[in-house]
Design a protein around this motif. Structure first.
Motif, PDB file in Angstrom:
ATOM      1  N   SER A 145      -5.407   6.824   3.779  1.00 26.56           N
ATOM      2  CA  SER A 145      -5.746   7.892   2.843  1.00 26.56           C
ATOM      3  C   SER A 145      -4.579   8.849   2.623  1.00 26.56           C
ATOM      4  O   SER A 145      -4.590   9.653   1.697  1.00 26.56           O
ATOM      5  CB  SER A 145      -6.965   8.677   3.344  1.00 26.56           C
ATOM      6  N   TRP A 146      -3.563   8.756   3.491  1.00 23.32           N
ATOM      7  CA  TRP A 146      -2.373   9.598   3.363  1.00 23.32           C
ATOM      8  C   TRP A 146      -1.199   8.837   2.759  1.00 23.32           C
ATOM      9  O   TRP A 146      -0.094   9.369   2.686  1.00 23.32           O
ATOM     10  CB  TRP A 146      -1.965  10.159   4.725  1.00 23.32           C
ATOM     11  N   CYS A 147      -1.429   7.600   2.347  1.00 24.72           N
ATOM     12  CA  CYS A 147      -0.338   6.751   1.866  1.00 24.72           C
ATOM     13  C   CYS A 147      -0.557   6.373   0.402  1.00 24.72           C
ATOM     14  O   CYS A 147      -1.675   6.408  -0.105  1.00 24.72           O
ATOM     15  CB  CYS A 147      -0.250   5.474   2.705  1.00 24.72           C
ATOM     16  N   ALA A 168       3.520  11.711   0.831  1.00 24.15           N
ATOM     17  CA  ALA A 168       3.086  10.445   1.416  1.00 24.15           C
ATOM     18  C   ALA A 168       4.251   9.725   2.080  1.00 24.15           C
ATOM     19  O   ALA A 168       4.097   9.131   3.158  1.00 24.15           O
ATOM     20  CB  ALA A 168       2.465   9.562   0.329  1.00 24.15           C
ATOM     21  N   LYS A 175       1.419  15.072  -9.325  1.00 23.98           N
ATOM     22  CA  LYS A 175       1.026  14.444 -10.588  1.00 23.98           C
ATOM     23  C   LYS A 175       2.013  14.851 -11.686  1.00 23.98           C
ATOM     24  O   LYS A 175       2.514  15.975 -11.694  1.00 23.98           O
ATOM     25  CB  LYS A 175      -0.389  14.875 -11.003  1.00 23.98           C
ATOM     26  N   LEU A 209      -0.751   6.113  -3.628  1.00 22.84           N
ATOM     27  CA  LEU A 209      -1.280   7.034  -4.635  1.00 22.84           C
ATOM     28  C   LEU A 209      -2.359   7.945  -4.082  1.00 22.84           C
ATOM     29  O   LEU A 209      -2.441   9.119  -4.450  1.00 22.84           O
ATOM     30  CB  LEU A 209      -1.821   6.237  -5.827  1.00 22.84           C
ATOM     31  N   SER A 210      -3.203   7.412  -3.165  1.00 26.07           N
ATOM     32  CA  SER A 210      -4.292   8.222  -2.617  1.00 26.07           C
ATOM     33  C   SER A 210      -3.781   9.381  -1.775  1.00 26.07           C
ATOM     34  O   SER A 210      -4.461  10.394  -1.628  1.00 26.07           O
ATOM     35  CB  SER A 210      -5.235   7.341  -1.783  1.00 26.07           C
ATOM     36  N   GLY A 211      -2.579   9.235  -1.220  1.00 25.85           N
ATOM     37  CA  GLY A 211      -2.015  10.293  -0.393  1.00 25.85           C
ATOM     38  C   GLY A 211      -0.954  11.109  -1.095  1.00 25.85           C
ATOM     39  O   GLY A 211      -0.210  11.847  -0.445  1.00 25.85           O
ATOM     40  N   SER A 212      -0.886  10.962  -2.421  1.00 25.13           N
ATOM     41  CA  SER A 212       0.166  11.629  -3.202  1.00 25.13           C
ATOM     42  C   SER A 212      -0.437  12.635  -4.178  1.00 25.13           C
ATOM     43  O   SER A 212      -0.894  12.250  -5.266  1.00 25.13           O
ATOM     44  CB  SER A 212       0.989  10.587  -3.973  1.00 25.13           C
ATOM     45  N   PRO A 213      -0.451  13.916  -3.815  1.00 23.27           N
ATOM     46  CA  PRO A 213      -1.022  14.931  -4.714  1.00 23.27           C
ATOM     47  C   PRO A 213      -0.134  15.254  -5.916  1.00 23.27           C
ATOM     48  O   PRO A 213      -0.592  15.881  -6.864  1.00 23.27           O
ATOM     49  CB  PRO A 213      -1.174  16.152  -3.807  1.00 23.27           C
ATOM     50  N   ARG A 252       0.812  -1.216   0.000  1.00 21.28           N
ATOM     51  CA  ARG A 252       0.000   0.000   0.000  1.00 21.28           C
ATOM     52  C   ARG A 252       0.852   1.276   0.000  1.00 21.28           C
ATOM     53  O   ARG A 252       0.309   2.376  -0.114  1.00 21.28           O
ATOM     54  CB  ARG A 252      -0.942  -0.017   1.207  1.00 21.28           C
ATOM     55  N   SER A 311       3.868   6.285  -3.591  1.00 16.15           N
ATOM     56  CA  SER A 311       3.960   7.411  -2.654  1.00 16.15           C
ATOM     57  C   SER A 311       4.901   8.490  -3.188  1.00 16.15           C
ATOM     58  O   SER A 311       6.028   8.192  -3.593  1.00 16.15           O
ATOM     59  CB  SER A 311       4.469   6.930  -1.289  1.00 16.15           C
TER      60      SER A 311
END
Length: 317
Positions: free
Chosen positions: A269-271, A100, A279, A273-277, A92, A96
């Motif tokens: 939610s902070w780890c 993250a 792009k 891809l979901s926690g990686s803004p 998971r 990151s």
């Protein structure tokens, strides 16, 4: 007064060996095609922690986040003088970015009693220099970045000289503190022979499992007519062997700790891809538009011939 140090280290691809052969069509690097090494400035961070331990005493814990293969640099750190090693590995964590990554590392560091947190200024595979400062912010402690020299450490007050590009700055603060260390700060020591002999068999639980599973993997034809009945017993025996081997290593101080996101209490939610803004906006490939080109073989002879031609054409002298 002894000081407990936590050193964050990273296994990175050797970017000095990047050639056209290891590049993908989209401009990214095939990491599997490059040898993995200890991030250079993380070695400087470890050396500074070792110098603090040599002078004042204390305990050094090294932490890395990555795939199970990253345990190689943890053993290297133990060979050089670290006291304890921790591998954070979890599927998971994949994807990151620096935000993250610093969050995950902060969750791990908070589980450790520390006075000084050290990391290299930046990793050679990203060159962002963001993880250290972001980690200090998440830990809520002062930070001194771009350390070139530790000038004083007394009564839990540290004074260090930091590089500011066109000069240097002397900074003083109370512990706990986070330091990011540059490659000019010191000359990392080599592995000690006695420590290599002591820790060469240090393993993570996942390495123990791989070893035991490999030992227990026999061709299914070896137990004629009883394959389906014997397989569960083999799995149970393997689990017992893994637990026993881990216990033996732990008693000898040779078990490298292995943590996942659940153990360190990370918010998923902070780890990853979901926690990686961060792009990727665009990847631009460099295209040679010249009408004439020549391929140079990536070896000593090819380079030597190229130099001779450049001299003959009076491009260089």
């Amino acid at each position: 007064m002894p000081y407990n140090c936590v050193v964050l280290i990273k296994q990175v691809p050797d970017t000095k060996r990047i050639t056209g052969q290891v590049m993908n069509d989209d401009g990214t690097v095939r990491r599997s095609a490059l040898p993995a090494i200890f991030n250079p400035e993380d070695l400087n961070a470890l050396e500074l922690a070792l110098q603090i331990k040599d002078r004042f005493g204390g305990h050094i814990t090294v932490i890395t986040m990555g795939l199970p293969a990253a345990s190689t640099i943890l053993r290297d750190a133990l060979f050089r003088g670290a006291d304890e090693a921790i591998l954070i590995t979890d599927a998971r964590c994949a994807g990151s970015d620096t935000l993250a990554t610093s969050y995950i590392l902060s969750c791990a560091v908070k589980k450790i009693d520390y006075d000084i947190v050290l990391c290299g200024r930046q990793a050679i595979d990203g060159d962002t220099a963001q993880v250290g400062p972001q980690l200090g912010e998440k830990l809520g402690i002062p930070q001194i970045t771009y350390i070139e020299e530790l000038t004083e450490l007394e009564d839990r007050i540290i004074t260090a000289r930091r590089n500011i590009g066109n000069g240097w700055q002397q900074v003083r603060t109370k512990l706990p503190v986070l330091l990011t260390v540059t490659g000019e700060a010191n000359e990392p020591r080599v592995a000690a022979a006695k420590k290599v002999m002591k820790y060469k068999k240090a393993m993570t639980p996942i390495e123990v499992e791989k070893e035991i599973r490999s030992q227990n993997s026999e061709p299914r034809t070896s137990v004629r007519g009883t394959d389906q009945k014997s397989e569960p017993r083999t799995l149970v025996r393997g689990a017992d062997q893994i637990e026993q081997k881990c216990s033996e290593l732990s008693n000898k101080g040779l078990l490298i700790k292995q943590w996942d996101l659940g153990f360190i209490g990370a918010d998923l939610s902070w780890c990853g891809l979901s926690g990686s803004p961060t792009k990727v906006h665009r990847i631009q490939s460099v295209v040679l538009t010249t009408k004439e080109s020549k391929t140079i073989e990536p070896n000593d002879e090819g380079i030597l011939n190229m130099i001779h031609e450049l001299i003959e054409d009076k491009i260089i002298s």
